[in-house]
Design an enzyme around this catalytic site. Structure first.
Site, PDB file in Angstrom:
ATOM      1  N   ARG A 119      -1.736  -4.841   3.075  1.00 53.39           N
ATOM      2  CA  ARG A 119      -1.310  -4.169   4.295  1.00 53.39           C
ATOM      3  C   ARG A 119       0.032  -4.642   4.852  1.00 53.39           C
ATOM      4  O   ARG A 119       0.823  -3.824   5.319  1.00 53.39           O
ATOM      5  CB  ARG A 119      -2.390  -4.357   5.353  1.00 53.39           C
ATOM      6  CG  ARG A 119      -2.037  -3.784   6.715  1.00 53.39           C
ATOM      7  CD  ARG A 119      -3.228  -3.868   7.656  1.00 53.39           C
ATOM      8  NE  ARG A 119      -2.951  -3.291   8.939  1.00 53.39           N
ATOM      9  CZ  ARG A 119      -2.568  -4.003  10.002  1.00 53.39           C
ATOM     10  NH1 ARG A 119      -2.436  -5.302   9.924  1.00 53.39           N
ATOM     11  NH2 ARG A 119      -2.322  -3.403  11.154  1.00 53.39           N
ATOM     12  N   PHE A 123     -14.421  -3.149   0.409  1.00 57.62           N
ATOM     13  CA  PHE A 123     -15.328  -2.006   0.215  1.00 57.62           C
ATOM     14  C   PHE A 123     -15.157  -1.386  -1.178  1.00 57.62           C
ATOM     15  O   PHE A 123     -15.977  -0.568  -1.595  1.00 57.62           O
ATOM     16  CB  PHE A 123     -15.102  -0.950   1.300  1.00 57.62           C
ATOM     17  CG  PHE A 123     -15.026  -1.523   2.692  1.00 57.62           C
ATOM     18  CD1 PHE A 123     -15.874  -2.566   3.070  1.00 57.62           C
ATOM     19  CD2 PHE A 123     -14.106  -1.067   3.611  1.00 57.62           C
ATOM     20  CE1 PHE A 123     -15.790  -3.122   4.342  1.00 57.62           C
ATOM     21  CE2 PHE A 123     -14.022  -1.616   4.882  1.00 57.62           C
ATOM     22  CZ  PHE A 123     -14.863  -2.645   5.255  1.00 57.62           C
ATOM     23  N   GLU A 168     -18.955   4.607   0.136  1.00 53.95           N
ATOM     24  CA  GLU A 168     -18.198   4.082  -0.999  1.00 53.95           C
ATOM     25  C   GLU A 168     -18.992   4.146  -2.304  1.00 53.95           C
ATOM     26  O   GLU A 168     -18.431   4.372  -3.377  1.00 53.95           O
ATOM     27  CB  GLU A 168     -17.747   2.647  -0.722  1.00 53.95           C
ATOM     28  CG  GLU A 168     -16.749   2.492   0.413  1.00 53.95           C
ATOM     29  CD  GLU A 168     -17.388   2.488   1.794  1.00 53.95           C
ATOM     30  OE1 GLU A 168     -18.636   2.491   1.889  1.00 53.95           O
ATOM     31  OE2 GLU A 168     -16.651   2.483   2.798  1.00 53.95           O
ATOM     32  N   HIS A 192      -5.525  -3.678   1.583  1.00 51.63           N
ATOM     33  CA  HIS A 192      -5.995  -4.698   2.531  1.00 51.63           C
ATOM     34  C   HIS A 192      -6.695  -5.858   1.821  1.00 51.63           C
ATOM     35  O   HIS A 192      -7.710  -6.367   2.289  1.00 51.63           O
ATOM     36  CB  HIS A 192      -6.907  -4.060   3.584  1.00 51.63           C
ATOM     37  CG  HIS A 192      -6.193  -3.101   4.502  1.00 51.63           C
ATOM     38  ND1 HIS A 192      -5.435  -2.053   4.030  1.00 51.63           N
ATOM     39  CD2 HIS A 192      -6.124  -3.024   5.852  1.00 51.63           C
ATOM     40  CE1 HIS A 192      -4.934  -1.379   5.063  1.00 51.63           C
ATOM     41  NE2 HIS A 192      -5.327  -1.949   6.171  1.00 51.63           N
ATOM     42  N   ARG A 237       0.837  -1.216   0.000  1.00 48.84           N
ATOM     43  CA  ARG A 237       0.000   0.000   0.000  1.00 48.84           C
ATOM     44  C   ARG A 237       0.869   1.262   0.000  1.00 48.84           C
ATOM     45  O   ARG A 237       0.477   2.290  -0.540  1.00 48.84           O
ATOM     46  CB  ARG A 237      -0.957   0.009   1.189  1.00 48.84           C
ATOM     47  CG  ARG A 237      -0.260  -0.042   2.521  1.00 48.84           C
ATOM     48  CD  ARG A 237      -1.229  -0.077   3.678  1.00 48.84           C
ATOM     49  NE  ARG A 237      -0.539  -0.371   4.918  1.00 48.84           N
ATOM     50  CZ  ARG A 237      -0.975  -0.043   6.116  1.00 48.84           C
ATOM     51  NH1 ARG A 237      -2.134   0.574   6.250  1.00 48.84           N
ATOM     52  NH2 ARG A 237      -0.306  -0.347   7.198  1.00 48.84           N
TER      53      ARG A 237
END
Lengths: 317, 281
Positions: free
Chosen positions: A170, A86, A61, A112, A13
């Site tokens: 992550r 999401f 979102e 993630h 990330r």
């Protein structure tokens, strides 16, 4: 066999964050949106340098995907940022209609991904996102393997006109690809040469595949490790060329066995050159809480699992 | 500027187009199309500043986003008669290989369409995105959007409503087709909307009502009022009180014609009530 080492571990990330910051300096049309996860997505540097080009949408979102689609109409190149779950399942229809069907130039950037965000558990993990995204006509799906590749991919997708799903993670994972390696969408990268088995891996499982290959060599098995960073469009030529030599293949990914890289590879083989294939992937299960290493062990996503799959697939030749 | 009579003639022709298009393929949504006909007529013939030389980015133009995509017959008729594509193409509506899909899409490259719509609740977010892009580009033109009142059931509308007010999207005029009907019946029966005006106001919007939403002059003055309120830090919402099925007696005062096509006899009656003005396609 070429040996790979790493000097540091970094989260992919952060590669995204660094790539986005660079785009902020080099491409005035790049804009960014986030649904209340700026820190987790490492977007701070871009925001600090380009506050007017950043849109904080809050925990909404669906609205974020629509706003991103609208921004493209005015010539912007929006990068949306939130967790992979999401970014996909939660907003599937918004992506389908407002972005994919409308062929809007939105870059859906998802952190993630997979199990290895760890302790948050299955509500925040996703093992279905590659499948969801690759089924959308026109969607490009990318899962880079380390920090450098994620940074390069982030920069590269700004120059591609069309919707892209960019998936990263992550945990800190080894940085083993060169800093200056140009990222070519849809172009596989061969890491090792071998005649006995092809190992096709995506995401941080590429490193696990290289570890497996080293151990296999000591047992007299030569593995050809190929990094498929772009799951769609798939580099079928590279895969078919390799299996024409090795006559068997193992696929490795941090994703459900259903709908992921393995299935795309299986389809390619079935249509062109059916050879035995083994899958290193999660076997149609939700994840759970745990450390990344524990989860990779429990769900068979590490070098040990790859070695086991290689031995099995060679026996099936 | 066209005269009121010219606008009425335009909308009469659009009304004929709507029922003929829907009748020809025995499918489509005449009720809401007829209810929004006059609004779209005024928007495209009187109010909006645009070029029919269509470009997706629409720089230097007002933009319109249809969120309730099922009223595509009205949208297609108005677009074609405003010069975006040949009127003759209306005959292809909902037929295989058409650019005039059941619900509007950019996928087939039809001029005048900037987003796909059909799955409800998404258009306000897209309109906001387009408004944000205009702001970045220093383009002061306005963004218009249209939504069904049943569409307000969708949560994304309220995510967008919160954003538009909170982030001061003040060159946006979002209109709600407030006919108080949806597929399964009245909005009161299906999902009571409560006080829509108070809801938008509570979110921080300026809300106007056009009580006679099928009356050309009322729509002109309402839209002009809305335009005058833009640029003041708040988004503007218009509650457009319309009659579903307007202009065709047996389609009015019922939700039955939301998604149903007239048969041959009904078509003849509908056309008899609306004599040809600009010429059928």
């Amino acid at each position: 066999m070429k040996k790979y080492t790493y000097t540091e571990k970094k989260d992919t990330r952060s590669g995204f964050g660094a790539g986005l910051a660079e785009l902020g300096r080099t491409n005035e049309n790049v804009v960014a949106l986030c649904a209340d996860l700026v820190g987790s997505l490492k977007m701070d540097e871009f925001i600090k340098e380009n506050p007017e080009r950043f849109f904080q949408v809050g925990i909404a979102e669906a609205n974020m995907m629509g706003i991103a689609a609208g921004l493209t109409i005015g010539g912007k190149i929006p990068f949306t940022g939130t967790f992979a779950n999401f970014s996909t399942g939660r907003v599937y229809d918004q992506i389908r209609q407002s972005i994919a069907y409308s062929f809007k130039n939105v870059k859906i950037c998802a952190s993630h991904a997979g199990l290895t965000l760890g302790e948050d558990g299955a509500t925040h993990q996703t093992l279905e996102d590659i499948g969801l995204m690759k089924m959308l006509p026109g969607m490009v799906v990318i899962n880079p393997c380390d920090y450098n590749q994620t940074k390069a991919a982030t920069i590269a997708i700004a120059d591609y006109e069309g919707p892209v799903y960019l998936r990263f993670g992550r945990p800190a994972v080894p940085v083993f690809t060169p800093k200056d390696q140009k990222f070519e969408i849809g172009k596989a990268i061969k890491f090792t040469e071998g005649n006995d088995v092809t190992i096709v891996a995506t995401g941080h499982l590429v490193w696990e595949a290289l570890q497996a290959a080293e151990q296999l060599e000591t047992q007299g098995i030569k593995a050809e490790v190929i990094n498929i960073h772009t799951i769609k469009p798939l580099d079928e030529v590279a895969i078919l060329k390799s299996v024409s030599k090795t006559k068997c293949i193992v696929t490795a990914e941090e994703h459900n066995i259903l709908g992921g890289l393995g299935e795309s590879v299986a389809r390619t083989l079935t249509l062109n050159n059916p050879v035995p294939q083994e899958f290193v992937a999660v076997n149609d299960k939700f994840g759970e809480s745990g450390t990344p290493a524990q989860l990779m062990e429990k769900y068979n996503l590490n070098d040990k699992a790859i070695i086991k799959a290689v031995k099995k697939v060679i026996e099936r030749k | 500027m066209p005269t009121t009579q010219e606008l009425k003639d335009f909308s009469t022709q659009v009304r004929r187009d709507i029922v003929r298009m829907v009748h020809a393929v025995k499918s489509g949504h005449p009720g809401g199309s007829l209810g929004c006909n006059e609004f779209l007529t005024v928007l495209y013939q009187e109010v909006m500043d645009y070029s029919t030389d269509f470009s997706m980015d629409g720089e230097g133009e007002d933009l319109f986003f249809l969120s309730n995509g099922h009223i595509s017959p009205a949208f297609y008729s108005v677009l074609s008669r405003s010069g975006f594509f040949p009127v003759e193409e209306l005959v292809t509506f909902r037929k295989l290989n058409t650019r005039l899909q059941g619900h509007p899409t950019t996928h087939e490259g039809l001029p005048g369409i900037r987003m796909s719509a059909g799955s409800l609740g998404q258009g306000l977010s897209v309109a906001i995105g387009a408004a944000e892009a205009k702001k970045l580009n220093g383009d002061k033109h306005l963004i218009y959007s249209l939504h069904g009142d049943g569409e307000l059931d969708e949560g994304q509308i309220w995510e967008a409503a919160m954003y538009a007010a909170g982030k001061k999207i003040d060159r946006l005029i979002a209109t709600v087709d407030y006919n108080k009907k949806q597929i399964d019946g009245s909005t009161d029966d299906v999902m009571p909307l409560g006080n829509v005006k108070a809801k938008f106001e509570a979110f921080g919007w300026i809300v106007l009502e056009i009580e006679k939403g099928n009356d050309i002059e009322s729509i002109i003055s309402g839209l002009n009022k809305a335009k005058s309120l833009t640029g003041n830090g708040k988004p503007v919402c218009i509650l457009l009180h319309t009659e579903m099925g307007n202009g065709i007696d047996f389609m009015m005062h019922t939700h039955a014609w939301h998604g149903k096509a007239p048969n041959d006899e009904q078509l003849a009656s509908a056309l008899a009530q609306n004599p040809e003005t600009l010429g059928d396609y």
